[in-house]
Design a protein around this motif. Structure first.
Motif, short mmCIF file in Angstrom:
data_model
loop_
_atom_site.label_atom_id
_atom_site.label_comp_id
_atom_site.label_asym_id
_atom_site.label_seq_id
_atom_site.Cartn_x
_atom_site.Cartn_y
_atom_site.Cartn_z
N LEU A 108 -4.71 35.86 20.05
CA LEU A 108 -5.90 35.14 20.46
C LEU A 108 -6.15 33.90 19.61
O LEU A 108 -6.74 32.93 20.08
N ALA A 109 -5.73 33.93 18.35
CA ALA A 109 -6.09 32.87 17.40
C ALA A 109 -5.56 31.52 17.83
O ALA A 109 -4.45 31.39 18.36
N SER A 110 -6.36 30.47 17.56
CA SER A 110 -5.90 29.11 17.65
C SER A 110 -5.53 28.66 16.24
O SER A 110 -5.61 29.43 15.29
N GLY A 111 -5.13 27.39 16.11
CA GLY A 111 -4.76 26.90 14.79
C GLY A 111 -3.27 26.78 14.60
O GLY A 111 -2.77 26.80 13.46
N PHE A 112 -2.54 26.64 15.71
CA PHE A 112 -1.08 26.53 15.63
C PHE A 112 -0.67 25.11 16.04
O PHE A 112 -1.27 24.15 15.61
N GLY A 113 0.38 24.99 16.83
CA GLY A 113 0.93 23.68 17.13
C GLY A 113 -0.04 22.71 17.75
O GLY A 113 0.13 21.49 17.65
N GLU A 114 -1.10 23.21 18.40
CA GLU A 114 -2.05 22.32 19.07
C GLU A 114 -2.96 21.59 18.09
O GLU A 114 -3.70 20.67 18.48
N THR A 115 -2.92 21.97 16.78
CA THR A 115 -3.85 21.39 15.81
C THR A 115 -3.23 20.35 14.89
O THR A 115 -3.94 19.68 14.15
N GLY A 116 -1.90 20.22 14.89
CA GLY A 116 -1.29 19.23 14.01
C GLY A 116 -0.12 19.79 13.23
O GLY A 116 0.35 20.91 13.48
N PRO A 117 0.39 19.03 12.24
CA PRO A 117 1.61 19.42 11.50
C PRO A 117 1.50 20.77 10.80
O PRO A 117 2.45 21.56 10.83
N LEU A 122 3.05 26.61 10.89
CA LEU A 122 2.68 28.02 11.01
C LEU A 122 3.27 28.63 12.29
O LEU A 122 3.72 29.78 12.30
N GLU A 123 3.29 27.84 13.35
CA GLU A 123 3.85 28.32 14.61
C GLU A 123 5.36 28.56 14.48
O GLU A 123 5.89 29.54 15.02
N ARG A 124 6.04 27.69 13.76
CA ARG A 124 7.48 27.89 13.55
C ARG A 124 7.73 29.16 12.74
O ARG A 124 8.67 29.92 13.02
N GLU A 125 6.90 29.40 11.73
CA GLU A 125 7.03 30.63 10.93
C GLU A 125 6.78 31.85 11.81
O GLU A 125 7.51 32.85 11.72
N MET A 126 5.78 31.77 12.66
CA MET A 126 5.47 32.86 13.58
C MET A 126 6.65 33.16 14.49
O MET A 126 7.04 34.32 14.68
N MET A 127 7.25 32.11 15.07
CA MET A 127 8.37 32.31 15.98
C MET A 127 9.59 32.87 15.26
O MET A 127 10.33 33.69 15.81
N ALA A 128 9.81 32.45 14.01
CA ALA A 128 10.94 32.98 13.24
C ALA A 128 10.78 34.48 13.04
O ALA A 128 11.76 35.25 13.16
N LYS A 129 9.57 34.92 12.73
CA LYS A 129 9.32 36.35 12.55
C LYS A 129 9.52 37.10 13.87
O LYS A 129 10.09 38.20 13.89
N ALA A 130 9.03 36.51 14.95
CA ALA A 130 9.15 37.17 16.25
C ALA A 130 10.61 37.33 16.65
O ALA A 130 11.04 38.39 17.13
N GLU A 131 11.41 36.28 16.45
CA GLU A 131 12.82 36.34 16.82
C GLU A 131 13.58 37.32 15.93
O GLU A 131 14.47 38.05 16.40
N ALA A 132 13.23 37.36 14.66
CA ALA A 132 13.91 38.26 13.73
C ALA A 132 13.63 39.72 14.04
O ALA A 132 14.48 40.58 13.80
N HIS A 133 12.46 40.01 14.60
CA HIS A 133 12.06 41.40 14.84
C HIS A 133 12.00 41.76 16.32
O HIS A 133 11.55 42.86 16.67
N GLY A 134 12.46 40.87 17.20
CA GLY A 134 12.53 41.19 18.62
C GLY A 134 11.19 41.39 19.29
O GLY A 134 11.05 42.24 20.18
N GLY A 266 -1.48 21.19 23.48
CA GLY A 266 -0.29 20.65 22.83
C GLY A 266 0.88 20.53 23.78
O GLY A 266 2.02 20.39 23.35
N ALA A 267 0.61 20.60 25.10
CA ALA A 267 1.69 20.57 26.09
C ALA A 267 1.91 19.16 26.58
O ALA A 267 1.02 18.32 26.55
N LEU A 268 3.12 18.91 27.07
CA LEU A 268 3.42 17.64 27.71
C LEU A 268 2.98 17.73 29.17
O LEU A 268 3.48 18.57 29.92
N ALA A 269 2.07 16.89 29.57
CA ALA A 269 1.50 17.02 30.90
C ALA A 269 2.31 16.29 31.96
O ALA A 269 2.28 16.65 33.12
#
Length: 730
Positions: A108-117, A122-134, A266-269
């Motif tokens: 639910l949390a915001s504060g990822f790629g849509e907010t800036g660098p 933080l979003e890249r770190e999140m995705m790395a954890k998700a990929e590592a743990h399936g 943060g999407a390309l429209a």
């Protein structure tokens, strides 16, 4: 069918995540203002039959359910976890969920790629954890999910009715709006809802694939701000629309809207018109206004398709018959030409003052016998010239408007309409003044699966969607005739060498090189000669003779030739050519003293015709896309263009030509002869195949192409080369 690769061959992994046997609510709370509280209430109140694991280190019980201090402490392995905690905690929680066997998380949390660098990191770190743990991710920055057929309601919305409309919406408020609208309607229900959020992992194409497979979903409905992988979405849409309707509302139709969409997600429209054209190319029903989403979804879910766009209108009032006719024409629908037999049958049961031309105005014939409207509907539905039927007026309210004694006749009329709907495959759509108060006759129709609308505009938009879907499916279902599929095109070695030379020199193709590319693949280009110096003009003048010629500068550094004074027209004779050569060289040198000028291109003047433009871009979201429209001033003023994803089928190319609002210009205006549409369609197909054959072609611009009654002339051609793209592979 557009031959983009990709089919629904394996079951979507989202079934386990969206219909889990166990759910962990991380950040569960007893505070009614917290999302962790609302999620618990939604599961308990909704009667979720699986295991609920509230996670809160400071509580032993939450709403009567045993709480656990951490995900690791949970005794079971829930398939889904809802994370109601701040963004900074998410990467660590995903790793913990993965170790516990959780298959998917809703963040639910915001504060990822849509907010800036920092958020992007933080979003890249999140995705790395998700990929590592399936672990698969819904969100982040999502409003949540529900699956009403499995009693899952993580949004804790009240009065949601289970049904067959699946929703994916990037706006939580849009979902709330649809839910309230459905509650007021009383007949519409939902299957699954997903808020995709940032689509960091799971995207629209994944959700559409799931809804396509979901047996509880009859129509998939999406509110889209921006796609991450539009090309993949089109691949999935092609397969899903063959099975069930897909309705999309695409926001960002204005520059202001596109900016708002980008900052929100943060999407390309992308280009709105391009997106809409591509979606429709693959069978998606696109609605223009947000209040059309639910009516069109309901109508398509109930009726599925119409054979075409010919509509018969039955009306009990002339004014509304006129309004319906106006809206039908604006929507690209046709008033069906009723047969003489149908009109004779109508005259036999209607008063003399009634109009039996379409729209049929019963003119008071139904005031004392409202069931007569059902008989009129049956007569026109049996007409071979009719694809769908629209009833407009006050049906359902005769007993309220005139006399209670008419209720029985209205109910008999409703039963006759139900019988007709069961006996015909032609859609029956009803607009009634009394729809908002739901009188008995209209309730009976709705219960039987006939859509009832309180707006003529909504009824017409549903008919348009039914007709568009029917024509699209009919085209896809046609057996391929001999030679109907477009053959692939192989690159020519000499042209690959031209691309390679241009790439190595860091330039685009010169105009004569671009036209050589076209000519190599069967596209007609005018005869032309390159003059490197003034002396070359003598032989060129002798070759062309005393006809008007055009001269254009050849330079890798001057893209807009006219701006640099690099174009001279209507030149006749050697003296005129020599003078034009000198003036072009002087003007271009003044324009850019450092420009490398190879010479000039001399070609006969094109005769008068209709200017069109053909362009290709490799869109970062949708891949190679072809554009066609009226050229010259029409491009700037009218923006009357059509887009299609490459590769094109012949049907796609035909539709591009017919789509133009100003297509009457192509058909011949004010006594002018129409252009050769077949030649334009052939040109579009050849351009599509050239783009497929040369991946090093980044952009292509043929502007103008002069269309004639007997062919066309490519006056100017520009090809932009993809930098660093190797051309050695076939």
């Amino acid at each position: 069918m557009n031959p983009i690769e990709g089919h629904l061959q394996t079951r979507s992994p989202l079934h386990d995540i969206l219909a889990p046997k166990g759910i962990a609510v991380v950040g569960a709370s007893a505070d009614p203002t917290k999302r962790g509280y609302k999620a618990m209430v939604g599961l308990i109140k909704g009667g979720y039959r699986g295991d609920i694991y509230p996670v809160n280190p400071k509580a032993e019980l939450i709403l009567g359910v045993k709480a656990w201090p951490s995900v690791s402490a949970i005794p079971g392995s829930p398939e889904l976890a809802l994370l109601c905690t701040p963004a900074a905690t998410v990467p660590g929680l995903i790793a913990e969920c993965g170790r516990r066997g959780v298959k998917g998380v809703v963040i639910l949390a915001s504060g990822f790629g849509e907010t800036g660098p920092e958020g992007a990191a933080l979003e890249r770190e999140m995705m790395a954890k998700a990929e590592a743990h399936g672990v698969r991710i819904i969100g982040p920055n999502t409003s949540g999910i529900f699956n009403l057929h499995h009693n899952i309601n993580l949004l804790a919305l009240d009065n949601l009715k289970p049904g067959d409309i699946g929703i994916v919406s990037q706006s939580g408020n849009m979902l709330l709006s649809l839910a309230l609208e459905a509650q007021h309607n009383g007949q519409v229900g939902f299957s699954t809802y997903i808020g995709p959020g940032n689509q960091s992992d799971i995207g629209f194409n994944d959700y559409l694939r799931y809804l396509g497979e979901d047996e509880n979903t009859r129509v998939a409905t999406l509110y889209v701000e921006g796609f991450r992988d539009g090309r993949k979405f089109l691949e999935v849409a092609r397969d899903v629309t063959a099975m069930k309707p897909v309705v999309v509302y695409k926001s960002g139709s204005t520059e202001q809207g596109r900016q708002a969409a980008s900052s929100h997600t943060g999407a390309l429209a992308g280009s709105y018109q391009m997106t809409v054209d591509l979606l429709r190319q693959f069978g998606v029903s696109v609605v223009q206004y947000s209040d059309e989403i639910l009516p069109v979804a309901e109508g398509l879910g109930l009726l599925q398709r119409a054979a075409g766009k010919r509509v018969a209108v039955i009306a009990d009032g002339g004014g509304q018959a006129t309004i319906a006719s106006d809206r039908l024409a604006e929507a690209g629908l046709e008033l069906a030409e009723l047969s003489d037999t149908s009109r004779e049958r109508l005259r036999a049961i209607l008063l003399p003052q009634a109009s039996t031309r379409n729209p049929v105005d019963v003119a008071g014939s139904s005031d004392s016998h409202p069931a007569l409207l059902a008989e009129c509907m049956r007569i026109v539905a049996e007409d071979d010239n009719v694809d769908s039927v629209l009833l407009v007026g006050m049906f359902g309210g005769y007993s309220l408007r005139f006399a209670e004694s008419l209720l029985g006749d209205e109910m008999r009329g409703a039963e006759a309409m139900v019988d007709l709907s069961n006996a015909t495959d032609k859609p029956l759509v009803i607009y009634s003044l009394y729809a908002p108060i739901k009188p008995p006759a209209l309730r009976r129709l709705h219960e039987a699966g006939l859509p009832i609308y309180a707006s003529i505009e909504h009824a017409v938009r549903v008919l348009a969607a039914l007709g568009e879907r029917g024509l699209y499916l009919a085209q896809q279902e046609k057996p391929l005739e001999q030679g109907a599929s477009e053959p692939s095109m192989l690159p020519v070695p000499s042209m690959r060498a031209v691309f390679e030379r241009a790439r190595q020199e860091g330039r685009d193709l010169l105009e004569y090189e671009a036209k050589a590319l076209l000519a190599e693949h069967g596209i007609e280009v005018p005869k032309e000669q390159v003059a490197i110096n003034r002396s070359d003009l003598v032989a060129i003048a002798d070759e062309f003779g005393e006809i008007p010629l055009a001269m254009k500068v050849v330079s890798r550094d001057i893209l807009h030739k006219s701006d640099a004074g690099g174009v001279k027209l209507n030149l006749v004779g050697k003296a005129a050519l020599a003078e034009a050569f000198d003036r072009i060289m002087a003007s271009c040198h003044d324009y850019d003293p450092n420009a490398a000028i190879e010479g000039v291109l001399v070609t006969p003047m094109a005769r008068k015709g209709v200017e069109v433009i053909i362009g290709v871009i490799r869109d970062p979201i949708f891949g190679p896309v072809l554009m066609f429209g009226l050229g010259g001033i029409f491009v700037e003023i009218l923006e009357d263009v059509a887009f299609r994803s490459i590769p094109l089928t012949r049907y796609d190319a035909d539709c591009m030509v017919e789509q133009l609002k100003a297509k009457k210009v192509l058909e011949g205006a004010r006594g002018e002869a129409g252009v050769d549409k077949a030649a334009l369609v052939d040109l579009l197909l050849k351009v599509s195949r050239i783009v497929q054959a040369y991946p090093q072609l980044s952009e292509l611009d043929l502007n103008p192409v002069i269309a004639y009654p007997d062919g066309y002339a490519v006056v100017d051609a520009r090809v932009i080369v993809e930098p660093g793209q190797s051309t050695t592979s076939p």
